[in-house]
Scaffold this motif. Sequence first.
Motif, PDB file in Angstrom:
ATOM      1  N   MET A   1      30.448 -44.407 -25.957  1.00 30.63           N
ATOM      2  CA  MET A   1      31.664 -45.004 -25.390  1.00 30.63           C
ATOM      3  C   MET A   1      31.041 -45.377 -23.760  1.00 30.63           C
ATOM      4  N   SER A   2      31.349 -44.350 -22.848  1.00 31.04           N
ATOM      5  CA  SER A   2      30.384 -44.808 -21.875  1.00 31.04           C
ATOM      6  C   SER A   2      29.433 -46.310 -21.824  1.00 31.04           C
TER       7      SER A   2
ATOM      8  N   PRO B   1      41.294 -51.200 -21.809  1.00 32.87           N
ATOM      9  CA  PRO B   1      40.477 -51.128 -19.875  1.00 32.87           C
ATOM     10  C   PRO B   1      39.934 -50.206 -19.957  1.00 32.87           C
ATOM     11  N   ALA B   2      38.611 -49.980 -19.882  1.00 35.51           N
ATOM     12  CA  ALA B   2      37.994 -48.334 -19.348  1.00 35.51           C
ATOM     13  C   ALA B   2      38.603 -47.188 -18.999  1.00 35.51           C
ATOM     14  N   ALA B   3      39.125 -47.694 -17.777  1.00 37.46           N
ATOM     15  CA  ALA B   3      41.020 -46.617 -17.182  1.00 37.46           C
ATOM     16  C   ALA B   3      41.444 -46.545 -18.136  1.00 37.46           C
TER      17      ALA B   3
ATOM     18  N   SER C   1      38.861 -39.954 -16.914  1.00 33.76           N
ATOM     19  CA  SER C   1      39.145 -41.998 -18.086  1.00 33.76           C
ATOM     20  C   SER C   1      37.337 -42.419 -17.762  1.00 33.76           C
ATOM     21  N   LEU C   2      37.298 -42.571 -19.011  1.00 36.17           N
ATOM     22  CA  LEU C   2      36.048 -43.410 -19.423  1.00 36.17           C
ATOM     23  C   LEU C   2      35.146 -44.084 -18.289  1.00 36.17           C
ATOM     24  N   ALA C   3      36.334 -44.784 -17.855  1.00 37.00           N
ATOM     25  CA  ALA C   3      36.224 -45.390 -16.380  1.00 37.00           C
ATOM     26  C   ALA C   3      34.868 -44.894 -14.914  1.00 37.00           C
TER      27      ALA C   3
ATOM     28  N   GLY D   1      28.069 -40.343  -9.385  1.00 38.18           N
ATOM     29  CA  GLY D   1      28.862 -38.869 -10.393  1.00 38.18           C
ATOM     30  C   GLY D   1      29.933 -38.574  -9.658  1.00 38.18           C
ATOM     31  N   PRO D   2      30.864 -38.285 -10.481  1.00 39.77           N
ATOM     32  CA  PRO D   2      31.829 -37.740  -9.876  1.00 39.77           C
ATOM     33  C   PRO D   2      31.788 -36.605  -8.598  1.00 39.77           C
TER      34      PRO D   2
END
Length: 160
Positions: free
Chosen positions: A14-15, A71-73, A128-130, A137-138
């Motif tokens: 999915m990413s 949407p990914a978000a 989220s996927l977003a 990176g987070p």
Amino acid sequence: MRLSSLADYAVVMMSATARHCGGVARLNATRLAEDTGLPLPTVQKLVSRLSAAGLVETGRGAAGGFRLARPAAAISLADIVEAVEGPIALTTCVDADRHDCAVEGSCRVRPHWGGVNALVRDALASVSLATISSSAGPEPVEPTLSQLDPALRPGAGVHA
């Protein structure tokens, strides 16, 4: 505690889909398998499950393939994991339909599993996927014990 390989692969897939398509273009399973290194049969199996869960849309023909359904978000890690694994349940105690525990009648832990399960699900739902498909990176997030259990907060249970 560990996600199954299929759930892990679904997140990877999915990413990659979010990075390639942005929810607009369609991607075929062969290309995604090549890009992610996942076996084609696994990608096809996951596309089927993710489609059934409403996370991807599929199409046939010359313009066929699949893309994100929203949407990914608006897609969370919890959505992806639940599409592959079913409802997130750390123990059978949190499953209201199951009553096969040998110590259910005298268990003092059972009342707490629902809250722990909710925290884990909420943690997955908050990513989220977003976020995971972005190239940056987070910030690392390390929950503290006090976030998991208010009784473990500094000063809790200490009386003057």
